[in-house]
Each structure stands twice: as C-alpha cells, then as structure tokens.
Design a protein around this motif. Structure first.
Motif, short mmCIF file in Angstrom:
data_model
loop_
_atom_site.label_atom_id
_atom_site.label_comp_id
_atom_site.label_asym_id
_atom_site.label_seq_id
_atom_site.Cartn_x
_atom_site.Cartn_y
_atom_site.Cartn_z
N ASP A 1 -4.66 -0.40 4.63
CA ASP A 1 -3.82 0.66 5.03
C ASP A 1 -2.85 0.74 4.17
O ASP A 1 -1.76 -0.88 4.07
N LYS B 1 -5.23 5.10 4.05
CA LYS B 1 -6.16 4.39 3.78
C LYS B 1 -6.85 4.41 3.18
O LYS B 1 -7.23 5.56 1.84
N THR C 1 0.41 2.24 4.00
CA THR C 1 1.01 2.10 4.76
C THR C 1 2.34 3.39 4.37
O THR C 1 2.04 4.24 4.53
N THR D 1 1.48 -3.42 3.01
CA THR D 1 -0.08 -2.73 3.18
C THR D 1 -0.52 -4.20 4.42
O THR D 1 -0.31 -5.19 3.83
#
Length: 416
Positions: free
Chosen positions: A389, A404, A391, A364
């Motif tokens: 984020d 996000k 990811t 992250t």
C-alpha cells in the motif's frame, strides 16, 4: 645402471613428496540453486509506476517491482495485471574453497531477472572473494555482501527477485568489492562507493499518481571521495540473536552551469538493529532502521519517494531525505517440512523540495502471508499472497492519493 639408479631415486622422491602435495590440495565444495517465480501481479490505476513497475523511466529500485503498470488511456487511469513466469535473478551456481588458513568463494547468477526473457539473461558475478584466517580474526578481500546486512524475512514480493524481503525495509547493503576485518560477530569494512546520485522534482503540472515524481540529475562526472564505511555486530543471547550496525557513503557530483564548475556532495547514512527470537515452534523476527538518503548510501533499497537527496543545480542547494523503517515477522514451524510465515513492513520518509520548500512525506505498508513446504530434501514450494500500500504522497500543497500493488504467486526452488 647409473640411469636406473637415478630413475629409482626420482620415483622415491616423488612418492615421498605426495603427502606434501596432498596437504597443499584445496578442498572444493560446489553448489547450485534454481529458483522460479510464477505469479499473477496486479497494480491499481493510481499505483505510482516509478515505484511499482519495472522498466519505468526514472525507476531507481532494483527489486520490489512488477511488469504490470498503471496507464492513462483516453484520459482515464487504468489498472493492470500481468503474469510473472520467470527464472529468478538470484538463481546461482558457485563453490566454496578452503586451503589451510586461506578460503574463498565464487558465485554466478542469472542476470535476466524479472520482466526479461530467460534466454536474454547473461551470467552475472554475485560473489568472488578470498579470506585469510590469521588466528584472532579474518581478513577478506573481494566482492561479498556488505557488513550492514541482516535479513529477517522470507518475503518474495512482486517479481520474486530475492524472496528475503529485500526492497521492503530490509537491512541490506548489496554485494560489492571490499576490504573487511572480521572478529567473530564484529565486522568492519571499507566498501566500494555506491553511485546513486541526487534527484530533482519533475517539473510536470499537474502531477498525477502516474507521474514519475522524481528525475535523476545528470552531472558531468561523479567523483568518489571515500569508500563506503560499514560496521556491524551480531551476537546470541537467551532465546535469540541480535544485530546492530550502520554505514556511511559519500561522493561528489560535478556540473557545468553556464561554463562554470559547480559541485554537489551527496552523502547518506543508516543505522539499524534487528533480532531473531525462537520459542519452540514459533519465531519472531524484527528490524528497525533510521537514516538520511538511504538510496544514496545503498541501504535497502527503500521503496518510497522521500529516500534520496534532492538537488537544484541552478540554486546550488540540496535537501536530505529522512527515512525510517520497521519489520515485524511472525512464523510457525508446523513440521520439519512445513512452515508458515507472515509479516508487516512499514517505511516512512520526509524531504523538502529545494526550489519551493514544499515538505514531502510518504508512508508505505507491506503485508504478506506464505507457506514454505519441502516435499523432499532441497526442494521447496512457497505459495505467497501479499500487498504493498503506497498510501499517499503528502505535501504542503495537498495530498496525492496512491494505490496498491498485490500478488498471488508460488516460488519454486531446488538446491543442488
């Protein structure tokens, strides 16, 4: 005459004792801090609710969450935005007390926190401790911040819970009962055991970005085996300050499996280092951490899935999560009343599922920018913009894309 003589003697003795009474009087210094968070907070349709949203079943993070929550409506993933307008949970009132070589403090806060109406928040004990200065060091007993403690960021984040980066890779152990020795910058403590237990992978198929990926196990009982052991050393050198520390936590879960007792030992540890460097009006702060099962030991908390021990009760086998985090903070003091700060935080973890031996990885990234403005002494206005984020969740069977969480808000603070 005899009674008058006795009265005079009593008055003289009373006045003679006044200096002694004055020496025994403790010095009290009361303080308070009111803090509000006003913001618009947003989550993408594929932001994992268990990591990002307050009140989600199975959420194991105290901070870094929002009332906004991604949902599935009519088979479609939906994003969400929500207004935060709250009295922060770290608003506080307390006092520092000193009496010769004895000192202490108490502090109460607002327990409502984010996503809860202020009227429903009851006072909560934050600090209550006493210290004895015995010359070469200090002995502390009571509830205080743990020894593995070094904050370098002013990041508020969603919920505006702390505004010091807690939950975003910070070196933070929480406040808990302890017995501690302090020798200058060296701290050694035996602290109350942290009780976040093991988890298991949710048996849901298919798993989507909105699935609560991990589920807490439910032991019959949890035994404390050791107090949490923590140590740190902070010192100044050249243009900055430096920190190194670590902590270890252990407990035992007891299960009933087909009428037979089954035990699982949950332990975790973290090691970390940090620094705060100043160069005129500029400053650079940084930390790095590494450990096993950081959310079981009470470090952080770490806001990603591979951060806890996984345990399969039927197979009686566990797997530890490996974790690493780093923060880099840059700041510029424009004037005595205005400072700009921004930073980036990375957290990474890896753990193997027990039954399927499927390796799970996640990274992250958090980015933020803020301005601290103090229009008058003890009054602070802090606008901030940021994004987390999540990811993706990488597995041997394929990747699960995550979205996000973002926010644009203002923290308001008055100290008194």
């Amino acid at each position: 005459m005899k009674k008058l003589f006795i009265l005079v003697v009593a008055i003289v003795m009373a006045f003679a004792a006044l200096p002694a009474f004055a020496q025994d009087k403790a010095d009290w210094a009361f303080y308070g801090s009111v803090r509000m968070w006003t913001a618009w907070e947003q989550v993408d349709s594929d932001a994992p609710p268990q990591l990002s949203s307050a009140g989600t079943p199975g959420t194991f993070f105290q901070v870094a969450t929002t009332r906004a929550r991604a949902r599935t409506i009519g088979g479609e993933l939906q994003s969400d935005g929500d207004l935060a307008w709250m009295l922060q949970g770290n608003s506080r009132i307390g006092a520092n007390v000193k009496w010769g070589n004895i000192s202490g403090a108490f502090e109460y806060g607002h327990a409502g926190g984010w996503g809860v109406d202020s009227s429903s928040g009851n006072p909560s004990l934050r600090l209550l401790y006493g210290m004895w200065n015995f010359g070469s060091g200090q002995l502390e007993i009571g509830q205080d911040y743990g020894s593995y403690f070094y904050l370098v960021s002013n990041l508020c984040g969603p919920g505006g819970q702390e505004c010091n980066g807690i939950g975003f890779g910070s070196i933070y152990p929480g406040r808990l009962p302890m017995i501690r020795l302090i020798f200058g910058g060296l701290k050694l403590s035996l602290e109350a055991t942290r009780t976040v237990g093991s988890f298991s992978v949710t048996p849901t198929d298919p798993i989507t970005s909105q699935t609560a990926f991990l589920t807490p196990n439910a032991p019959l009982e949890t035994d404390w085996l050791l107090p949490r052991i923590a140590a740190s050393y902070t010192f100044n050198a050249g243009p900055g300050q430096f920190f190194i520390g670590g902590q270890y936590n252990q407990m035992k879960e007891i299960y009933d499996v087909a009428g037979q007792e089954r035990d699982n030992t949950v332990d975790g540890w973290t090691l970390g280092a940090g620094t705060k460097l100043s160069f005129g009006p500029f400053y650079t702060n940084a930390t790095v951490q590494y450990g096993y099962n950081p959310n079981n030991v009470g470090s952080g908390p770490a806001t990603l899935y591979p951060s806890l021990q996984l345990y399969d009760v039927d197979l009686d086998r566990n797997e530890d999560a490996k974790y690493m985090a780093a923060q880099l903070i840059l700041g510029f003091k424009l004037t005595d009343s205005m400072t700009f700060e921004g930073g980036v935080v990375w957290q990474g973890g890896k753990v193997q599922t027990v039954a399927t031996e499927n390796t799970i990885k996640q990274n992250t990234y958090t980015y933020y920018l803020q301005m601290v403005w103090s229009p008058t002494k003890n009054f602070f206005i802090i606008p901030e913009i940021g994004v987390v984020d999540y990811t993706k969740l990488k597995t041997d069977l394929g990747d699960l894309n995550y979205g996000k969480m973002s926010w644009l808000g203002v923290k308001w603070q008055i100290n008194f």
